[in-house]
Write an enzyme that holds these catalytic residues in place. Sequence first.
Site, short mmCIF file in Angstrom:
data_model
loop_
_atom_site.label_atom_id
_atom_site.label_comp_id
_atom_site.label_asym_id
_atom_site.label_seq_id
_atom_site.Cartn_x
_atom_site.Cartn_y
_atom_site.Cartn_z
CG ASP A 156 76.75 -7.16 -40.89
OD1 ASP A 156 75.54 -7.25 -41.15
OD2 ASP A 156 77.51 -8.15 -40.81
CE1 TYR A 202 79.25 -13.36 -38.27
CE2 TYR A 202 78.62 -11.07 -37.97
CZ TYR A 202 78.85 -12.15 -38.79
OH TYR A 202 78.69 -12.00 -40.15
CE LYS A 233 75.50 -10.95 -41.79
NZ LYS A 233 76.16 -10.24 -40.68
#
Length: 347
Positions: free
Chosen positions: A54, A59, A85
């Site tokens: 994921d 990030y 995401k």
Amino acid sequence: MKTRHWDRRGDSGLTFTELGFGTAPLGNLYRAITDDAAAAVLDAAWRYGIRYFDTAPLYGLGLAERRVGHFLATKKREDFVVSTKVGRILKVCRPEQRTGIGKFFDTPSRREVFDYSYDGVMRSFEASFERTGLDSFDILFVHDLDVFNHGTQAACDHYVGQFMAGGYQAMISLRDQGVVKAIGGGINEWEMCQALAERGDFDLFLLAGRYTLLEQEALESFLPMCEARDIGIVLGGPYNSGILATGPIAGAQYNYSDAPSEIVDKVRRIEQVCRKHDVALADAALNFPLFHPAVVSVIPGGQSVDQVASNARGRSTPIPCALWEDLKMLGLMRADAPVCEGSNGTG
């Protein structure tokens, strides 16, 4: 590595390894690591059998997506599951204006702009393709649609409205076209996951830190709803951002901040029970969420090969049922929490 198959829509679904990999640490979370070190961590995860990864634009402001994409490009596409995401657009800025100063280190100079509109979701999705170099994603999560990130309920409600009117329709379209196999939310609050599940047709939720050895309030209503609707749960943050891995040491982290005294005290009591049964606190924390039938994978992160090895070893460590029974007897765990294989919550 054991796997769990999820097929809510009857279209062959997805097969998750019970232990997945959350890539926030590969975005230089709390400290910088080199590209070579990140590649070594991902290689170790693969060698231990992990096949679910994921990631997210947040990030490392694109750094984690770039690193995981570069690694997965060397693997056969049918051999892994990958999620990313949407909800943020990353814009070029001056270094002193970048998002995550003091949290992410040595990242590109980018600032986040929340955008849950139709166009915002599509732009974010396309940018993730460019950063990773991948040709497809399996799962698309709307990211951080919660009060924790937006500060107030009013701000959160504004973005939920924007999302349901726009971004949600984009995600539905992507799923209907077969561009992704599943859609959902990567969110820090089970209440917001439930609110979204009540308003839309979601397949999976990445619930971060809200069903752990410390917290089981999601059993009130959200997890039973997921079980009834065949909604899968990816459990992020099984260590509650640190304290369930380190134990109640000075400076232990809980929800990305120093743990308050009541949390430290509860963890100390949980750890005492674990020691009684010769089980490491971290091993108990890693295994606990997987007893719930809705959970398809638990995804601790890792910034070193040793951390990956520790997680893999922890998942293969048997936990005696008596440990869970003691925690329930002492009021340190909800009595209805599923524990032990095939358990109905009674231990």
